[in-house]
Structures are given as C-alpha cells and as structure tokens.
Scaffold this motif. Sequence first.
Motif, PDB file in Angstrom:
ATOM      1  N   CYS A  19       0.818  -1.219   0.000  1.00 10.28           N
ATOM      2  CA  CYS A  19       0.000   0.000   0.000  1.00 10.28           C
ATOM      3  C   CYS A  19       0.850   1.266   0.000  1.00 10.28           C
ATOM      4  O   CYS A  19       0.416   2.295  -0.504  1.00 10.28           O
ATOM      5  CB  CYS A  19      -0.941   0.003   1.207  1.00 10.28           C
ATOM      6  SG  CYS A  19      -2.233  -1.242   1.137  1.00 10.28           S
ATOM      7  N   VAL A  20       2.040   1.209   0.562  1.00  8.51           N
ATOM      8  CA  VAL A  20       2.898   2.395   0.617  1.00  8.51           C
ATOM      9  C   VAL A  20       3.859   2.463  -0.561  1.00  8.51           C
ATOM     10  O   VAL A  20       4.540   3.468  -0.740  1.00  8.51           O
ATOM     11  CB  VAL A  20       3.706   2.437   1.937  1.00  8.51           C
ATOM     12  CG1 VAL A  20       2.780   2.513   3.123  1.00  8.51           C
ATOM     13  CG2 VAL A  20       4.632   1.235   2.053  1.00  8.51           C
ATOM     14  N   CYS A  21       3.907   1.409  -1.380  1.00  8.97           N
ATOM     15  CA  CYS A  21       4.852   1.361  -2.494  1.00  8.97           C
ATOM     16  C   CYS A  21       4.455   2.362  -3.577  1.00  8.97           C
ATOM     17  O   CYS A  21       3.297   2.399  -4.009  1.00  8.97           O
ATOM     18  CB  CYS A  21       4.899  -0.053  -3.064  1.00  8.97           C
ATOM     19  SG  CYS A  21       6.053  -0.218  -4.427  1.00  8.97           S
ATOM     20  N   VAL A  48      -6.797  -5.810 -16.803  1.00  7.04           N
ATOM     21  CA  VAL A  48      -7.145  -7.236 -16.876  1.00  7.04           C
ATOM     22  C   VAL A  48      -6.344  -8.040 -15.855  1.00  7.04           C
ATOM     23  O   VAL A  48      -6.887  -8.917 -15.166  1.00  7.04           O
ATOM     24  CB  VAL A  48      -6.905  -7.768 -18.299  1.00  7.04           C
ATOM     25  CG1 VAL A  48      -7.113  -9.285 -18.348  1.00  7.04           C
ATOM     26  CG2 VAL A  48      -7.842  -7.085 -19.292  1.00  7.04           C
ATOM     27  N   GLY A  49      -5.044  -7.744 -15.738  1.00  3.05           N
ATOM     28  CA  GLY A  49      -4.187  -8.511 -14.836  1.00  3.05           C
ATOM     29  C   GLY A  49      -4.528  -8.304 -13.379  1.00  3.05           C
ATOM     30  O   GLY A  49      -4.807  -9.261 -12.643  1.00  3.05           O
ATOM     31  N   TYR A  50      -4.524  -7.051 -12.942  1.00  2.00           N
ATOM     32  CA  TYR A  50      -4.875  -6.770 -11.551  1.00  2.00           C
ATOM     33  C   TYR A  50      -6.368  -6.981 -11.301  1.00  2.00           C
ATOM     34  O   TYR A  50      -6.777  -7.254 -10.167  1.00  2.00           O
ATOM     35  CB  TYR A  50      -4.473  -5.347 -11.177  1.00  2.00           C
ATOM     36  CG  TYR A  50      -2.982  -5.132 -11.096  1.00  2.00           C
ATOM     37  CD1 TYR A  50      -2.167  -6.004 -10.382  1.00  2.00           C
ATOM     38  CD2 TYR A  50      -2.375  -4.057 -11.744  1.00  2.00           C
ATOM     39  CE1 TYR A  50      -0.801  -5.813 -10.311  1.00  2.00           C
ATOM     40  CE2 TYR A  50      -1.005  -3.851 -11.667  1.00  2.00           C
ATOM     41  CZ  TYR A  50      -0.221  -4.740 -10.956  1.00  2.00           C
ATOM     42  OH  TYR A  50       1.137  -4.549 -10.884  1.00  2.00           O
ATOM     43  N   GLY A  51      -7.189  -6.845 -12.365  1.00  2.00           N
ATOM     44  CA  GLY A  51      -8.619  -7.120 -12.223  1.00  2.00           C
ATOM     45  C   GLY A  51      -8.886  -8.572 -11.886  1.00  2.00           C
ATOM     46  O   GLY A  51      -9.862  -8.895 -11.192  1.00  2.00           O
ATOM     47  N   THR A  52      -8.025  -9.473 -12.369  1.00  2.00           N
ATOM     48  CA  THR A  52      -8.148 -10.887 -11.991  1.00  2.00           C
ATOM     49  C   THR A  52      -7.961 -11.047 -10.492  1.00  2.00           C
ATOM     50  O   THR A  52      -8.722 -11.753  -9.821  1.00  2.00           O
ATOM     51  CB  THR A  52      -7.090 -11.722 -12.741  1.00  2.00           C
ATOM     52  OG1 THR A  52      -7.255 -11.549 -14.149  1.00  2.00           O
ATOM     53  CG2 THR A  52      -7.213 -13.195 -12.389  1.00  2.00           C
ATOM     54  N   LYS A  53      -6.953 -10.386  -9.954  1.00  2.00           N
ATOM     55  CA  LYS A  53      -6.680 -10.478  -8.520  1.00  2.00           C
ATOM     56  C   LYS A  53      -7.729  -9.727  -7.711  1.00  2.00           C
ATOM     57  O   LYS A  53      -8.036 -10.095  -6.567  1.00  2.00           O
ATOM     58  CB  LYS A  53      -5.299  -9.909  -8.227  1.00  2.00           C
ATOM     59  CG  LYS A  53      -4.739 -10.297  -6.875  1.00  2.00           C
ATOM     60  CD  LYS A  53      -3.304  -9.868  -6.757  1.00  2.00           C
ATOM     61  CE  LYS A  53      -2.689 -10.419  -5.480  1.00  2.00           C
ATOM     62  NZ  LYS A  53      -2.583 -11.877  -5.484  1.00  2.00           N
ATOM     63  N   MET A  54      -8.306  -8.683  -8.302  1.00  2.39           N
ATOM     64  CA  MET A  54      -9.326  -7.893  -7.621  1.00  2.39           C
ATOM     65  C   MET A  54     -10.682  -8.600  -7.603  1.00  2.39           C
ATOM     66  O   MET A  54     -11.536  -8.296  -6.773  1.00  2.39           O
ATOM     67  CB  MET A  54      -9.430  -6.533  -8.320  1.00  2.39           C
ATOM     68  CG  MET A  54     -10.411  -5.552  -7.709  1.00  2.39           C
ATOM     69  SD  MET A  54     -10.374  -4.005  -8.662  1.00  2.39           S
ATOM     70  CE  MET A  54     -11.845  -3.195  -8.006  1.00  2.39           C
ATOM     71  N   GLY A  55     -10.877  -9.554  -8.534  1.00  2.00           N
ATOM     72  CA  GLY A  55     -12.144 -10.275  -8.593  1.00  2.00           C
ATOM     73  C   GLY A  55     -13.161  -9.658  -9.525  1.00  2.00           C
ATOM     74  O   GLY A  55     -14.364  -9.882  -9.360  1.00  2.00           O
ATOM     75  N   LEU A  56     -12.705  -8.887 -10.516  1.00  2.00           N
ATOM     76  CA  LEU A  56     -13.627  -8.322 -11.493  1.00  2.00           C
ATOM     77  C   LEU A  56     -14.051  -9.401 -12.485  1.00  2.00           C
ATOM     78  O   LEU A  56     -13.233 -10.205 -12.932  1.00  2.00           O
ATOM     79  CB  LEU A  56     -12.973  -7.162 -12.251  1.00  2.00           C
ATOM     80  CG  LEU A  56     -12.672  -5.885 -11.457  1.00  2.00           C
ATOM     81  CD1 LEU A  56     -11.977  -4.865 -12.347  1.00  2.00           C
ATOM     82  CD2 LEU A  56     -13.942  -5.282 -10.882  1.00  2.00           C
ATOM     83  N   ALA A  89      -5.782  -4.339  -2.325  1.00  2.00           N
ATOM     84  CA  ALA A  89      -4.429  -4.047  -2.810  1.00  2.00           C
ATOM     85  C   ALA A  89      -4.399  -4.056  -4.334  1.00  2.00           C
ATOM     86  O   ALA A  89      -3.761  -3.200  -4.963  1.00  2.00           O
ATOM     87  CB  ALA A  89      -3.443  -5.065  -2.245  1.00  2.00           C
ATOM     88  N   ALA A  90      -5.091  -5.023  -4.949  1.00  2.00           N
ATOM     89  CA  ALA A  90      -5.178  -5.049  -6.412  1.00  2.00           C
ATOM     90  C   ALA A  90      -5.950  -3.834  -6.935  1.00  2.00           C
ATOM     91  O   ALA A  90      -5.601  -3.260  -7.973  1.00  2.00           O
ATOM     92  CB  ALA A  90      -5.860  -6.339  -6.864  1.00  2.00           C
ATOM     93  N   PHE A  91      -6.984  -3.430  -6.208  1.00  2.00           N
ATOM     94  CA  PHE A  91      -7.720  -2.222  -6.590  1.00  2.00           C
ATOM     95  C   PHE A  91      -6.814  -0.995  -6.536  1.00  2.00           C
ATOM     96  O   PHE A  91      -6.884  -0.115  -7.405  1.00  2.00           O
ATOM     97  CB  PHE A  91      -8.918  -2.033  -5.655  1.00  2.00           C
ATOM     98  CG  PHE A  91      -9.547  -0.672  -5.751  1.00  2.00           C
ATOM     99  CD1 PHE A  91     -10.251  -0.297  -6.880  1.00  2.00           C
ATOM    100  CD2 PHE A  91      -9.422   0.237  -4.711  1.00  2.00           C
ATOM    101  CE1 PHE A  91     -10.825   0.961  -6.981  1.00  2.00           C
ATOM    102  CE2 PHE A  91      -9.995   1.489  -4.798  1.00  2.00           C
ATOM    103  CZ  PHE A  91     -10.696   1.853  -5.936  1.00  2.00           C
ATOM    104  N   LEU A  92      -5.947  -0.930  -5.550  1.00  2.00           N
ATOM    105  CA  LEU A  92      -5.016   0.187  -5.439  1.00  2.00           C
ATOM    106  C   LEU A  92      -4.100   0.244  -6.656  1.00  2.00           C
ATOM    107  O   LEU A  92      -3.797   1.330  -7.175  1.00  2.00           O
ATOM    108  CB  LEU A  92      -4.193   0.051  -4.162  1.00  2.00           C
ATOM    109  CG  LEU A  92      -3.088   1.076  -3.941  1.00  2.00           C
ATOM    110  CD1 LEU A  92      -3.669   2.478  -3.857  1.00  2.00           C
ATOM    111  CD2 LEU A  92      -2.303   0.755  -2.673  1.00  2.00           C
TER     112      LEU A  92
END
Length: 316
Positions: A1-3, A96-104, A133-136
């Motif tokens: 989150c701080v990265c 698409v990539g982070y959306g997979t982890k976010m659950g979209l 975190a994926a949403f961030l």
Amino acid sequence: CVCQNLGLLWVALEASTLAATPLIYFHGGPRALEAAWKFLLMNSVGIALALLGVFCTALATIRVDEGVSLNISDLVKHGPFLDPVWLRTGFLLMLVGYGTKMGLAPLHSWLPDAHGEAPAPISALLSGAVLNAAFLAILRAYQLCNAAGLGDFAGGWLIAFGLLSMAVACVFVVDQRNFKRLLAYSSVDHMGILAVAVGLGGAASYPTMLHVLHNVFYKGALFFVAGIIGHVYGTYEIADIRGTLRRYPILGFLLLAALLAAVGMPPFGLFYSELGIVFAAASSGHWWTLAAFALFLCVVFVGMVTAVLPMVFGGQ
C-alpha cells in the motif's frame, strides 16, 4: 500500500498470491486443493499480464528526453509527454491482470471457490486486504492515464468492467445456497462498485475511498461471523441455518448488523458511499450507468436479504 513504484508494487502483489495459496488449502481435501490451484493459476496468469502492462508503461516513457522512473510521482509529472498508444496498452493489460486479482468479472471464478474453502479469517483477509491491494494498483494505473489526458478512455473501461461484475454478482447472489459463496459474490459486487466509481472520477473520488474503508470492516465482520456460524451449525448451507437470533442472540445480532451494513442500509457507511456514487453519476450525465448501477444494487440487496434474514429469524 505504501509502495510508489509500479515494479515493486507488482512484486508485492505477486508475493501476496504465493503467500495466500497455502492458507486457502489450510483444511485440506480435494475441494480445498482445487480452490488453491485455481487461485494460484488464475492469479499467476493475471499477474503476468499486469507485468506486461508495467513493461508497456515503461515503453511509453521512451520518447521523454530526460530519464523517467517507474515511480508514480515521476510518471504523473511527465504524463502529458508519454506515448499514448503504449500507455493505453499498458493500462488495459494492468486492468485485466490486476482485475483478476481484484475479482472483477469475467476473471472472478477463483473467488467463490477460494472463499468457500478457506478458513473464515483467511476469507476476511482476502476480501479486506488482497482485493483492495489489487484495486489500489488499478487506481494508480488510472491516475497515470488521467495525468496523460486519457481519463475518459480509462474511465470507460473501468465502468464497463464494473457494471459487468455487478451484473454477474446479481446472477449468482440470487438463490445462492452456500453462505460463504454468497459473501464471495457480494465481494465481486463491491469490487464492481469500486471500478464504476473510479471510472466516473471527479465527484466520485471521495465516495470511492469511503466505500473501500467501510467494505473492509463490514465484509471482514461478515466472514468472521460466517466462521462462527460454520462452527456452531457445522455447515455453511443457508437452508440448514435457521433461528440464529433465537438460539444464539449475540451471534444473531452480529449477523443482522453485518448484513445491514454490507448491503448499504443507513446509518452504515456503505449507504453514504453508494449514495455519493449515484450523485456523481447523475452530476456527470452518466444516466445509463446510473440506471444499471441502481438496478444491480437493488438485485444484490434483495438476494442478500432474502438469503440471510431467514438465517436470523427463521424457524427450525
């Protein structure tokens, strides 16, 4: 989150995938193994696409004379000078990539299985920490597009993925038989709400952050309550859980309160965040988005309430 560096952010999210996989398999058995492998494989493919998105974003900086790092502040500062073609490509790959982890949706299929098989505290961790975190990461990609003058392009894709996720949640929440899977599809719905809110931009910025904060608390509370229910009833099947308020008054009260909070009833925080998103859609003239958003919210509300209220008040 701080990265603040896109590369290090990717490394941290990949590490969270590897760390969470054995936690999903905690109880063992073939179904837990299937859920863990599905989580690992789908999230690994998604995170690989996100890495390609980071590479494309790096390529977008080539035509800038001075060196540009992958730090968000540096990229935003040079946003108007970045290559829009590579930046669009990078955003879509990261979405698409982070959306997979976010659950979209349609990349969410690992989520119900993982929540259904993982221990309740792990489900709370996945829903409250990993998804956000994926949403961030997606939010930072959108921030970069906005700085480059591509806010409408990125916002349109976010709204499309968000409404699709809410629609999929509507289909599976209605007549859902397993309590933890019901909560998993509720998470898909809330991730869709966040995507729509970010896509709207402007006046929806504050309601978006408010929704993130309260969703962490309320969904975590629901998963912990679900764990206690599974312990005392020996099942997560909704039809077998009745009269919680009468048999276990404190547990029944907590279940009812967490339900009302999660579906956005006043005076809980999600009511104000969702109302703020509705006002933002109206003020920006997104009338079709507003209509679909309100419809999907109502369907999920009815599905959640009709499933959980008999668990609280129903007879044996």
